[in-house]
Design an enzyme around this catalytic site. Structure first.
Site, PDB file in Angstrom:
ATOM      1  N   ARG A   1       0.895  -1.067   0.032  1.00  0.00           N
ATOM      2  CA  ARG A   1       0.078   0.010  -0.017  1.00  0.00           C
ATOM      3  C   ARG A   1       0.920   1.213   0.042  1.00  0.00           C
ATOM      4  O   ARG A   1       1.995   1.333   0.697  1.00  0.00           O
ATOM      5  CB  ARG A   1      -0.989  -0.028   1.096  1.00  0.00           C
ATOM      6  CG  ARG A   1      -2.102  -0.975   1.044  1.00  0.00           C
ATOM      7  CD  ARG A   1      -3.092  -0.281  -0.025  1.00  0.00           C
ATOM      8  NE  ARG A   1      -4.387  -1.414  -0.061  1.00  0.00           N
ATOM      9  CZ  ARG A   1      -4.489  -2.166  -1.056  1.00  0.00           C
ATOM     10  NH1 ARG A   1      -3.642  -2.488  -1.752  1.00  0.00           N
ATOM     11  NH2 ARG A   1      -5.602  -2.922  -0.914  1.00  0.00           N
TER      12      ARG A   1
ATOM     13  N   GLU B   1      -3.409   8.057  -5.623  1.00  0.00           N
ATOM     14  CA  GLU B   1      -3.499   7.328  -6.844  1.00  0.00           C
ATOM     15  C   GLU B   1      -4.688   7.808  -7.337  1.00  0.00           C
ATOM     16  O   GLU B   1      -5.832   7.920  -6.839  1.00  0.00           O
ATOM     17  CB  GLU B   1      -3.659   5.780  -6.519  1.00  0.00           C
ATOM     18  CG  GLU B   1      -2.633   5.056  -5.933  1.00  0.00           C
ATOM     19  CD  GLU B   1      -2.379   3.626  -5.824  1.00  0.00           C
ATOM     20  OE1 GLU B   1      -3.469   2.898  -6.192  1.00  0.00           O
ATOM     21  OE2 GLU B   1      -1.497   2.902  -5.096  1.00  0.00           O
TER      22      GLU B   1
ATOM     23  N   HIS C   1      -0.460   0.285 -10.103  1.00  0.00           N
ATOM     24  CA  HIS C   1      -1.109  -0.461  -9.254  1.00  0.00           C
ATOM     25  C   HIS C   1      -1.626  -1.950  -9.753  1.00  0.00           C
ATOM     26  O   HIS C   1      -2.925  -1.990 -10.095  1.00  0.00           O
ATOM     27  CB  HIS C   1      -2.304   0.199  -8.355  1.00  0.00           C
ATOM     28  CG  HIS C   1      -2.601  -0.480  -7.227  1.00  0.00           C
ATOM     29  ND1 HIS C   1      -3.138   0.099  -6.130  1.00  0.00           N
ATOM     30  CD2 HIS C   1      -2.688  -1.822  -6.818  1.00  0.00           C
ATOM     31  CE1 HIS C   1      -3.461  -0.547  -5.033  1.00  0.00           C
ATOM     32  NE2 HIS C   1      -3.259  -2.029  -5.465  1.00  0.00           N
TER      33      HIS C   1
END
Length: 324
Positions: A237, A266, A285
């Site tokens: 994370r 993000e 991601h």
């Protein structure tokens, strides 16, 4: 009459049909306050909630008095207010096992692409810079027999250790909340404190969930303890890392390279200094982003919601004591 559920993430047709066989399904684009207001009656009656990448907090739960279970198409659940869900006896289901191997593949890809400068040199070739036999300014560094430090020896950490140990003969150091006997027996992994791991590892791979305890676990102090030749990988994370401290460490040469699949914010801002650094591999991601795995995650989430609303919480439940 079938229970009513809200779907806030598109599903493949066959999975949508599976869900519809058990529930009356209402599809919405997101869980924004505007969407909730526009569909107030639907939210008020819904007993189930399924989707991903949206915050589920106390304010939303106030609008859903009949909610009994929510199912996320992810392993991470830091965007859910678990305390608020638990206080209301609402089950939270997730998909912890489906994506393990795929995320470990992504981690290994980041290890290889950073060490061998794959992205950087590929761009140089496309730019027409390969005009003669390459020299040292194109060289990378070996991966095999280098020391890999894994911070977080869960399912994904174990899968990464397997690849590194058997595929690349890498000595494994790890730091976790407890000793992992299987990792030590199968991969000859050595448990150590975080400082020792940082000081001795050639590659430091961070695979931690985001919690109050792990927020900004990695900052200036931690990067300063790493080898100047070290490569840092984060696929857990983003907020576990103080991104400004990471940028500074890269700029000052305290660490050599970073491979990043996750970020504090993000999508990553287009003006982030990380995007202008040749010694950074940044991907959006993609940890679990294969067609096969994303389908598997969605299927698992559908089955989780069906099970939860039928009172079956033997697996994949974050707060199973709610069902007691």
């Amino acid at each position: 009459m079938k229970p009513s559920v809200i779907l806030y993430k598109a599903l493949p047709d066959d999975l949508l049909q599976r869900l519809q066989a058990h529930f009356t399904v209402h599809q919405v684009a997101n869980l924004s306050p505007q969407t909730v207001v526009q569909n107030a009656a639907i939210f008020a009656e819904a007993e189930g909630l399924l989707g991903s990448n949206e915050n589920v907090d106390a304010a939303l739960l106030e609008k859903m008095p009949k909610l009994r279970a929510t199912s996320t198409i992810s392993v991470g659940y830091d965007n859910f207010d678990v305390d608020a869900l638990t206080a209301r006896k609402i089950l939270l289901m997730h998909t912890p096992t489906v994506l393990t191997e795929t995320v470990a593949d992504t981690l290994m890809a980041l290890v290889l692409s950073t060490a061998r400068r794959v992205v950087e040199v590929a761009e140089r070739v496309k730019a027409g810079e390969w005009t003669a036999s390459i020299g040292p300014d194109w060289y990378g560094t070996d991966v095999h027999h280098k020391t890999l430090g894994i911070v977080g020896m869960g399912r994904i950490g174990m899968a990464l250790a397997q690849r590194a140990h058997f595929g690349f003969n890498m000595p494994i150091l790890y730091n976790a909340r407890r000793h992992h006997k299987e990792a030590e027996e199968r991969f000859n992994a050595r448990y150590c404190d975080l400082d020792t791991l940082l000081q001795e590892s050639d590659f430091v791979c961070l695979i931690l969930p985001l919690t109050d305890e792990t927020h900004h676990l990695f900052g200036a102090e931690q990067f300063a303890k790493m080898k100047s030749s070290a490569i840092f990988i984060n696929a857990g994370r983003g907020p576990v890392v103080d991104e400004n401290a990471l940028i500074a460490a890269l700029q000052k040469g305290e660490i050599h390279v970073a491979g990043l699949d996750v970020f504090e914010q993000e999508p990553l801002s287009v003006d982030s200094p990380l995007l202008s650094m040749a010694n950074v591999v940044a991907v959006p991601h993609i940890g679990s982003a294969t067609h096969e795995t994303r389908y598997g995650m969605a299927a698992c989430a559908v089955d989780n919601l069906i099970d939860a609303l039928q009172g079956k919480v033997e697996k994949n439940c974050v707060n199973p004591h709610v069902a007691d």
